[in-house]
Design an enzyme around this catalytic site. Sequence first.
Site, PDB file in Angstrom:
ATOM      1  N   LYS A  10       0.297  -0.932  -0.157  1.00  0.00           N
ATOM      2  CA  LYS A  10       0.038   0.026   0.523  1.00  0.00           C
ATOM      3  C   LYS A  10       1.194   1.290  -0.155  1.00  0.00           C
ATOM      4  O   LYS A  10       1.932   1.620   0.261  1.00  0.00           O
ATOM      5  CB  LYS A  10      -0.791  -0.074   1.078  1.00  0.00           C
ATOM      6  CG  LYS A  10      -1.757   0.576   0.470  1.00  0.00           C
ATOM      7  CD  LYS A  10      -2.895   0.344   0.273  1.00  0.00           C
ATOM      8  CE  LYS A  10      -4.290   0.898   0.366  1.00  0.00           C
ATOM      9  NZ  LYS A  10      -5.521  -0.374  -0.365  1.00  0.00           N
TER      10      LYS A  10
HETATM   11  N1  GLU Z   1      -6.458   0.061  -3.277  1.00  0.00           N
HETATM   12  C1  GLU Z   1      -7.843  -1.182  -3.511  1.00  0.00           C
HETATM   13  C2  GLU Z   1      -8.135  -1.905  -2.805  1.00  0.00           C
HETATM   14  O1  GLU Z   1      -8.008  -1.350  -1.485  1.00  0.00           O
HETATM   15  C3  GLU Z   1      -7.469  -1.355  -5.265  1.00  0.00           C
HETATM   16  C4  GLU Z   1      -5.851  -1.704  -5.165  1.00  0.00           C
HETATM   17  C5  GLU Z   1      -5.679  -2.599  -6.454  1.00  0.00           C
HETATM   18  O2  GLU Z   1      -6.504  -2.711  -7.390  1.00  0.00           O
HETATM   19  O3  GLU Z   1      -4.137  -3.001  -6.265  1.00  0.00           O
HETATM   20  O4  GLU Z   1      -8.448  -2.813  -2.583  1.00  0.00           O
END
Ligand code: GLU
Length: 424
Positions: A114
């Site tokens: 993240k």
């Molecule tokens: N931000 C989204 C999540 O928390 C998508 C992450 C992604 O598609 O890599 O799942």
Amino acid sequence: MSYIEPAPIKDSENPFESMMSRFEMASNTLGLDEEIYNVLKTPAKQVVVSLPITMDDGSIRVFEGYRVIHSNILGPSKGGVRFDMAVNLDEVKALAAWMTWKCAVVDIPYGGAKGGVKCNPREMSPGEIERLVRAYTLSMIEIFGPDRDIPAPDMGSGPREMAWMMDEFSRAQGTTTNAVVTGKPLVLGGSLGRVEATGRGVMVSALAAMEKLQINPYQATCAVQGFGNVGSYAALLLEERGLKVTAISDISGAYYNKEGINIADAIRYRDSHDGRLEGFEQAESIPQEDLLTLEVDVLVPAAMEDVINVENAEKIKAKLIVEGANGPTSAKADAIINKNGIMVAPDILANAGGVTVSYFEWVQNRLGYKWTGERVNRRSDRIMKDAFEKVYQTSLEYKVPMRISAYIVAIDKVAKTYKWRGGF
Ligand code: GLU
């Protein structure tokens, strides 16, 4: 196997502790080796950068940026980048670990990561945001890559920011590399179905859970907290499947109509009012916190962390909670919700539709090919349904709530993969 001492559960604002207490519970139920527990409890890599940006008025402001790679055991790490004032290292660490478990639950070949930048994009001009996104991308040039770490949108970012990331990365490499980031605009190699994917997965999970609880969608009511990308599509698709959405909310307030809100109208209203529901007249305005405790069958928290906590958990009347957001329920609230017999489709399962379609986007980019929207939806619905069933059966097998069984499914997969790959 030795017993792993669980961290004391605090109803804290710290999402990393919330994540860890569930991880520990599931590890103990599963009988996880202490060695593997130790590997999985800490992130593989944490990067913190300072990003000096020239603002439109000529001044220079320094922003703090993060990228945490929790694990790359299953494959290149995957996860969004958040642009929000509340971003901090602990939050990003929790969100990165959640991505590891999420990708493992839906069985896609990614680890978890993240990123985030502490800023308020609502107060910045498009030019300032663009410079910040490009600076962030360049600072992560050694980290990102289609086979290394693949960012995506999260709170405060969307296709526009992903386009800048893809472009900046490609310039630095000297080759157009669209598989380095997902959630891109369609013309840059984005996938059909990606924008609505998380909300769609929430809908699929909700219907699967309602089937287990024998709730008829055509006689069910629903409240959705958060009207961003996840909440608005979840509300729209649940309405399409027969549920009456009686309440929605965003940062401007909460809106209630016992006859049901027309979600397409609410989306149109939001889009023509600076992205907010403020002044939406088809529903009466109610206090934000009342939305969570309304008399509804299904509650979808799709905004942010820790909104369901010891203060309000006892008052929740829904029979089913489907977590569109990451970490919307504090660890201590879990116990109250379980005691009251409320079923929870947990975040790492229910909101995994987004990363699933991100995976399809990456696959299409690497194939140099485009799938139809119909193919994307069919395949992601199948993945979500299969994952739900696996988590549900595991919860029966271990006699644990769905949240813990989701962690069990995920940890088991990552631990087995680690054993095969081996350490140093
Ligand atoms: N931000 C989204 C999540 O928390 C998508 C992450 C992604 O598609 O890599 O799942």
